[in-house]
Design a protein around this motif. Structure first.
Motif, mmCIF file in Angstrom:
data_model
loop_
_atom_site.group_PDB
_atom_site.id
_atom_site.type_symbol
_atom_site.label_atom_id
_atom_site.label_comp_id
_atom_site.label_asym_id
_atom_site.label_seq_id
_atom_site.Cartn_x
_atom_site.Cartn_y
_atom_site.Cartn_z
ATOM 1 N N MET A 16 -1.498 0.233 8.726
ATOM 2 C CA MET A 16 -1.062 0.420 7.632
ATOM 3 C C MET A 16 -0.577 2.007 7.405
ATOM 4 O O MET A 16 -0.849 2.724 6.397
ATOM 5 N N GLY A 17 -0.112 2.566 8.494
ATOM 6 C CA GLY A 17 0.276 3.985 8.302
ATOM 7 C C GLY A 17 -0.847 5.136 8.821
ATOM 8 O O GLY A 17 -0.580 6.311 8.651
ATOM 9 N N LEU A 20 0.687 -0.521 16.295
ATOM 10 C CA LEU A 20 -0.623 0.027 16.238
ATOM 11 C C LEU A 20 -0.418 0.763 14.545
ATOM 12 O O LEU A 20 -1.494 0.425 13.784
ATOM 13 N N LEU A 21 0.489 1.657 14.422
ATOM 14 C CA LEU A 21 0.546 2.513 13.455
ATOM 15 C C LEU A 21 0.826 1.505 12.315
ATOM 16 O O LEU A 21 0.085 1.581 11.054
ATOM 17 N N TYR A 51 8.508 -3.280 13.422
ATOM 18 C CA TYR A 51 7.424 -4.119 13.869
ATOM 19 C C TYR A 51 7.153 -4.768 12.315
ATOM 20 O O TYR A 51 6.741 -5.986 12.278
ATOM 21 N N LEU A 52 6.826 -3.945 11.282
ATOM 22 C CA LEU A 52 6.844 -4.514 10.130
ATOM 23 C C LEU A 52 7.910 -5.377 9.595
ATOM 24 O O LEU A 52 7.547 -6.472 8.919
ATOM 25 N N VAL A 97 -3.555 5.674 15.816
ATOM 26 C CA VAL A 97 -2.822 6.200 16.995
ATOM 27 C C VAL A 97 -3.207 7.402 17.810
ATOM 28 O O VAL A 97 -3.529 7.359 18.958
ATOM 29 N N ASP A 98 -3.733 8.459 16.999
ATOM 30 C CA ASP A 98 -4.541 9.426 17.324
ATOM 31 C C ASP A 98 -5.782 9.168 18.532
ATOM 32 O O ASP A 98 -5.736 9.678 19.380
ATOM 33 N N SER A 99 -6.517 8.182 17.679
ATOM 34 C CA SER A 99 -7.440 7.710 18.458
ATOM 35 C C SER A 99 -7.232 7.048 19.863
ATOM 36 O O SER A 99 -7.866 7.227 20.833
#
Length: 126
Positions: free
Chosen positions: A59-60, A54-55, A94-95, A65-67
């Protein structure tokens, strides 16, 4: 990496969580997740791996992620330094996996994920 040595929880990982695979309902201010689609890349492993995906997909942008953590009822600041580092490593992996144009490189990166998944499952007793 310290976290990978201590993984003791395993779950099914979606491996492609992002806006195109999320279904939501409701209006402005009242959105709620109603579904998740596209399980083509599912595997078993460290739950933090999906947060890394997800991060990377966002795109960082850490807010994603917090949500997601808040949606699970977990405070975003409750992750340890090792867990945060693991999420970042998973995002880089992942990237590399998603953007590799050379088939051999993609296979190597995928094999790394399979290896992590097997090691995590073994530590979990799965």
């Amino acid at each position: 990496m310290a976290h990978l040595e201590t993984v003791d929880k395993c779950c099914a990982l979606h491996m492609d969580i992002g806006p195109s695979n999320l279904r939501v309902e409701g209006g402005p201010g009242e959105l709620r997740l109603s579904g998740l689609i596209d399980f083509a890349d599912v595997m078993i492993g460290d739950p933090l791996m999906d947060f890394g995906c997800l991060l990377a997909d966002r795109m960082g942008e850490r807010y994603a992620v917090d949500s997601a953590l808040e949606g699970y009822g977990t405070a975003a600041n409750s992750m340890s330094v090792a867990q945060n580092a693991a999420v970042q490593v998973y995002a880089v992996w992942y990237l590399l996996w998603r953007t590799s144009e050379q088939e051999q490189a993609r296979k190597v990166v995928h094999q790394l994920a399979v290896q992590w998944s097997i090691q995590s499952a073994q530590r979990c007793g799965a």
